[in-house]
Design a protein around this motif. Structure first.
Motif, PDB file in Angstrom:
ATOM      1  N   ASP A   1       6.221   2.029  -2.584  1.00  0.00           N
ATOM      2  CA  ASP A   1       6.058   0.675  -2.068  1.00  0.00           C
ATOM      3  C   ASP A   1       7.114   0.395  -1.006  1.00  0.00           C
ATOM      4  OD1 ASP A   1       3.870  -0.051  -3.569  1.00  0.00           O
ATOM      5  OD2 ASP A   1       5.071  -0.858  -5.217  1.00  0.00           O
ATOM      6  N   LEU A   2       6.724  -0.397  -0.021  1.00  0.00           N
ATOM      7  CA  LEU A   2       7.654  -0.844   1.013  1.00  0.00           C
ATOM      8  C   LEU A   2       8.110  -2.246   0.652  1.00  0.00           C
ATOM      9  CD1 LEU A   2       9.074  -0.676   3.769  1.00  0.00           C
ATOM     10  CD2 LEU A   2       6.916  -1.447   4.814  1.00  0.00           C
ATOM     11  N   VAL A   3       9.426  -2.411   0.486  1.00  0.00           N
ATOM     12  CA  VAL A   3      10.000  -3.711   0.140  1.00  0.00           C
ATOM     13  C   VAL A   3      11.072  -4.039   1.170  1.00  0.00           C
ATOM     14  CG1 VAL A   3      11.106  -5.089  -1.649  1.00  0.00           C
ATOM     15  CG2 VAL A   3       9.599  -3.195  -2.299  1.00  0.00           C
ATOM     16  N   VAL A   4      10.909  -5.189   1.829  1.00  0.00           N
ATOM     17  CA  VAL A   4      11.829  -5.606   2.889  1.00  0.00           C
ATOM     18  C   VAL A   4      12.444  -6.939   2.492  1.00  0.00           C
ATOM     19  CG1 VAL A   4      12.076  -6.150   5.333  1.00  0.00           C
ATOM     20  CG2 VAL A   4      10.396  -4.436   4.604  1.00  0.00           C
ATOM     21  N   ASN A   5      13.748  -6.910   2.217  1.00  0.00           N
ATOM     22  CA  ASN A   5      14.468  -8.124   1.796  1.00  0.00           C
ATOM     23  C   ASN A   5      13.738  -8.818   0.639  1.00  0.00           C
ATOM     24  OD1 ASN A   5      16.559  -7.855   3.679  1.00  0.00           O
ATOM     25  ND2 ASN A   5      15.401  -8.943   5.256  1.00  0.00           N
ATOM     26  N   GLY A   6      13.277  -8.009  -0.318  1.00  0.00           N
ATOM     27  CA  GLY A   6      12.628  -8.548  -1.503  1.00  0.00           C
ATOM     28  C   GLY A   6      11.148  -8.825  -1.337  1.00  0.00           C
ATOM     29  N   GLU A   7      10.610  -8.686  -0.133  1.00  0.00           N
ATOM     30  CA  GLU A   7       9.189  -8.925   0.117  1.00  0.00           C
ATOM     31  C   GLU A   7       8.438  -7.596   0.063  1.00  0.00           C
ATOM     32  OE1 GLU A   7       6.222 -10.243   3.808  1.00  0.00           O
ATOM     33  OE2 GLU A   7       8.344 -10.828   3.866  1.00  0.00           O
ATOM     34  N   THR A   8       7.519  -7.481  -0.879  1.00  0.00           N
ATOM     35  CA  THR A   8       6.723  -6.261  -1.003  1.00  0.00           C
ATOM     36  C   THR A   8       5.557  -6.312  -0.031  1.00  0.00           C
ATOM     37  OG1 THR A   8       7.306  -6.002  -3.340  1.00  0.00           O
ATOM     38  CG2 THR A   8       5.358  -4.814  -2.554  1.00  0.00           C
ATOM     39  N   VAL A   9       5.469  -5.293   0.817  1.00  0.00           N
ATOM     40  CA  VAL A   9       4.394  -5.223   1.810  1.00  0.00           C
ATOM     41  C   VAL A   9       3.212  -4.503   1.178  1.00  0.00           C
ATOM     42  CG1 VAL A   9       3.730  -4.374   4.091  1.00  0.00           C
ATOM     43  CG2 VAL A   9       6.082  -5.150   3.678  1.00  0.00           C
ATOM     44  N   PRO A  10       2.020  -5.077   1.226  1.00  0.00           N
ATOM     45  CA  PRO A  10       0.855  -4.396   0.651  1.00  0.00           C
ATOM     46  C   PRO A  10       0.665  -3.007   1.258  1.00  0.00           C
ATOM     47  CG  PRO A  10       0.314  -6.671   1.203  1.00  0.00           C
ATOM     48  CD  PRO A  10       1.673  -6.401   1.781  1.00  0.00           C
ATOM     49  N   GLN A  11       0.347  -2.032   0.406  1.00  0.00           N
ATOM     50  CA  GLN A  11       0.165  -0.683   0.911  1.00  0.00           C
ATOM     51  C   GLN A  11      -0.993  -0.600   1.905  1.00  0.00           C
ATOM     52  OE1 GLN A  11       0.170   2.589  -1.794  1.00  0.00           O
ATOM     53  NE2 GLN A  11       2.366   2.364  -2.171  1.00  0.00           N
TER      54      GLN A  11
END
Length: 272
Positions: free
Chosen positions: A8-18
């Protein structure tokens, strides 16, 4: 869902949908059988885009899409990124001395467009039709051999064999400049000297060509005054790109990112 290959890609706590990363992965090349490489490139690009969108929203910015083509407008995300960068990135216009120094570094780079006087023989075909293309190429190869054996026969061979209307005039196309013909034909002209006959048939969307370069007029070196504005604009654009990259790098350094390493990723969409 997290997998060993595609975390999973998580940016500053925000999970980006795959699904977002998967859609971006279609824009990135990778060796056959190694989808993970395209995925990592995509994750890096999406991470940067996410950081820019987070920063735009943190600043309370609202999207203001502009038209980028006839009837085609930016998406809200593209508009937010453009607005953020237009606000956050400022560069000074290059000075007159800097522009002149860039020109003086190599004035040969700044020339007027060339002119070519060209004749050709067209063996028309649809290149997608393999049988027709093979026959047309064979015709063109035979014509090249005849022309090389007796260059003075070019006009007569054009009248007898060319599928182009110019054949009636011995194949002459007159003077051509950049943009006057299809890109494949122009690319061949750029590699030819005066008096050259194409060593092999030149394929274009129209078929195969036998080309003779009758004359070449290389563009003269342009004076500083003629290219000053163009050089200044190019220098300002390059400076803006560097500043935008610095701004993005600062966001990356201050972010918590899981599932990507965007430190060396290319500039995201939305930049100039």
């Amino acid at each position: 869902m997290t997998t060993a290959l595609f975390p999973d890609l998580v940016v500053n706590g925000e999970t980006v949908p795959q699904a977002v990363v998967a859609a971006e992965a279609q824009n990135h090349s990778a060796p056959a059988g190694k989808p993970g490489i395209a995925w990592r490139k995509a994750a890096n690009a999406v991470a940067i885009r996410t950081l820019l969108l987070q920063e735009a929203r943190r600043r309370g910015m609202a999207p203001d899409p502009v038209e980028v083509g006839p009837g085609r407008f930016e998406t809200d995300e593209e508009a937010l990124i453009r607005g953020l960068l237009d606000t956050a990135v400022e560069v000074a216009q290059p000075s007159e001395a800097d522009i002149r120094a860039e020109w003086a570094r190599d004035p040969e780079r700044f020339r007027a467009p060339p002119l070519w006087e060209v004749s050709h023989i067209l063996c028309a075909c649809n290149l997608a039709d393999e049988q027709a293309a093979t026959l047309a190429r064979a015709r063109a190869e035979a014509l090249i051999k005849q022309v090389r054996d007796n260059p003075r026969r070019f006009a007569d061979l054009a009248k007898q064999n060319s599928d182009c209307g110019s054949g009636a005039a011995g194949g002459t196309l007159g003077q051509l400049g950049p943009g006057d013909t299809v890109p494949e034909f122009e690319a061949a002209l750029r590699d030819m000297a005066e008096g050259d006959i194409s060593a092999a048939p030149v394929p274009t969307r129209h078929g195969y060509h036998v080309i003779r370069m009758d004359a070449v007029a290389h563009g003269a070196v342009l004076p500083f005054e003629a290219v000053r504005t163009k050089i200044g604009e190019a220098m300002e654009k390059a400076a803006w790109a560097r500043a935008a990259r610095d701004f993005t790098d600062a966001l990356v350094r201050g972010a918590e990112i899981i599932g990507a390493d965007p430190a060396t990723a290319p500039e995201p969409g939305g930049m100039r």
